[in-house]
Design an enzyme around this catalytic site. Sequence first.
Site, mmCIF file in Angstrom:
data_model
loop_
_atom_site.group_PDB
_atom_site.id
_atom_site.type_symbol
_atom_site.label_atom_id
_atom_site.label_comp_id
_atom_site.label_asym_id
_atom_site.label_seq_id
_atom_site.Cartn_x
_atom_site.Cartn_y
_atom_site.Cartn_z
ATOM 1 N N HIS A 61 -45.918 46.736 -18.596
ATOM 2 C CA HIS A 61 -46.224 44.942 -18.616
ATOM 3 C C HIS A 61 -44.768 44.982 -18.262
ATOM 4 C CE1 HIS A 61 -45.439 41.269 -20.094
ATOM 5 N NE2 HIS A 61 -46.446 40.952 -20.735
ATOM 6 N N CYS A 120 -32.945 58.731 20.090
ATOM 7 C CA CYS A 120 -32.886 58.393 19.001
ATOM 8 C C CYS A 120 -31.596 58.144 18.012
ATOM 9 C CB CYS A 120 -33.859 59.458 18.572
ATOM 10 S SG CYS A 120 -33.313 61.387 18.596
#
Length: 789
Positions: free
Chosen positions: A412, A744
Amino acid sequence: MYKYLKFFEELSIEDIPQVGGKNASLGEMYHHLRPQGVNLPNGVATTADAYRYFLQQDGLSERISQALEDLDVTNMTELEARGSHIRAMIVDAKLPDDFQEEIRQGYRELCQKCGHDDDMVVAIRSSATAEDLPNASFAGQQATFLNIKGEHEVVQSVKECIASLFTDRAIVYRVSNGFSHMKVALSVGIQQMVAVRSECAGVMFTIDTESGFKNAVVVSSIYGLGENIVQGHVSPDEFIVFKPTMAILKHKLGTKKMKMIPTANNRTKNIAVNVADQERYSINDDQVKTLAHWGMLIEEHYGHPMDIEWALDEDDKQLYIVQARSETVQSRRDTNIIEEYKLAEEGHVLVTGTSVGSKIGTGRVNKIMSVKDINDFKEGDVLVTEMTDPDWVPIMKIASAIVTDKGGRTCHAAIVSRELGIPCVVGTGNASKVIKEGMDVTVSCGGGSDEGTVYEGILKYDVNRTDVKNLERPKTKIMMNIGSPDQAFAYSLIPNDGVGLAREEFIIDSHIKIHPLALLHFDKVKDKAVRAKIAELTKGYDDKAQYFIDKLAEGVSIIGAAFYPNDVIIRFSDFKTNEYANLIGGTQFEPAENNPMIGWRGASRYYSEQYREAFELECRAIKKVRDDMGITNVKSMIPFCRNLDEAHKVLGIMAENGLKRGENGFQAYMMVEIPSNVILAAEFAELFDGFSIGSNDLTQLTLGVDRDNHTVAHVYDENNEAVKLLIREVVRVAKAKGVKIGICGQAPSDYPEFARFLVETGIDSMSLAPDTIVKTTIDIKKTEERLQR
């Protein structure tokens, strides 16, 4: 023919005004999806007209209106008093005789339809006409009653369900969402309780609830009835399924210490789960995939992501869908706005748990351990508690952050905080004991991982927001450097052309944690403490090497799936010896080197007799991702390959372990980070499908600078003309040879002028740090346009 009831087979989504979103959805699915193989329990629903008919009795409607008049919902004492008074009025009122008789008849007919000659156990579920709509969906506003049996109990539960339209939380919700109390009606669903003795139950979302990644189905599962998930009593098992290939990307074992079971007198209770069951998954992979398939069918039928409840019946061993509603948080988020929260300073860590959302919140701790104390909560406080339930919503709405001891991503507290946009850390285990009342704290879910952290004190943080709606794409492919799989789904939403570098080191260090040779030779590990750590982490694995394969495959598959179908280039592990030694069990298997940066790393490690069998585990993990999981956009890259002989040896081992170039589209790349890679680029190009320039190491080895040595850091410069000359040359050769060439290294992320230089060389792609992609994309587009003029 009933006046006040409708059976599920009579209902469709068009009937929301009469039976509310929940019951209309159940009818819609029963009618359309049951024929497609989705198991759904039958049921009957009371109508909105019946509700209004009931409220006409004895002026009940007018008395409720009077009780709500001039109510200030921020006054908790007044809210509780009036809500309690209204609910008592409804429960004490008598249902009209004809309505009551129809409920009894409908229940009996439902029993017959479901093949029961005697009374059948049912679930009584509320379905408000303003609930579960795409623009209004707070789960749990009204009551659900499980394990109800017999006409009298059904009638009484229907009345109590109607009264729950006026729980404190439901009253606040209507005021917050602008709904008139008296214009909202309630339908009550009387649903066959297929899992009376539920073996397992749970929820699933057809979208990743944290990032909004749409190619995932997230399944949560616990033992017993499913109420414990929503209530946050139990941390569930979690699974992520990749929609395009139905591969299970991730298995996460929950604690599952208790389960809810039915008892006599239409009640339920929690009992302990034995340790053996806690330490295994509550459902198997086939069941996970069945649920995910059903979730995708439901999503396809409704045309948007869904929040679904399911159960596994203990008697017939069948799975059932018991409820479905629209997912209303991530599916409504503006994906054109990239928002990133980052701490600007470090602090003392108090507790960690599962992060919900990606924000950061600060404030004074207000420890509320019982709903009776919620009046003491002040706006802007950080709520610290064991767990929340729907009665806590009024204070959750004004909290700056929420921290709970218990619960998982679908409890919840997680559901509500996600919808409210409040940072939340659940399942900490001990927050309410460790964190002191009144202290200032920072609750961070902005670390880019699934771990949330609570720090002592108010820490500074930054929020970066970028609108990428009209971001133009350059000709040069803009790829991403990524390490942790935890960040992959969120980062995939940034405009990109795939992943140019995914580092295995991050997965090994954070998710595996153990040296592969310590797993392969566990019987030879000498240190008792190390053996105990390994045994704990590999619990459930008789073959400890398989743990390495599975965990590495899990991390790689999540990254591959996040960017699918774009290329994802996975670099084999590139730890140095000192870094390998830091892994659990590593010191026993690693030599001490004076300069690990240029020592036993990369290719030379992979084919060595000392390490080859460990490298083969990496190959088998990549093969599993590509061949077993179907994520074929994953490619592999070899780092630190000093010469052609090393390239041949490593490619040979890869082929022996199922990674042969050309088979199933597999491609192998090589890092260009040593001057010899540039000098022999034409020869290397015959062996590989592509190159990726590692500017960090190429600069180090071109200039002869140890990049870990601060004394000579001032000499280290990627913009040095010698480095640029080598880069120009390798791009030229790659173009002539027809192999892909990208970069990279860190340089284009840090230096815009370096990125512009790369565009001028004609490089195919740049792989950048995620937080530099947008600004670099804009700059590269401008550079390309300038060069074209």
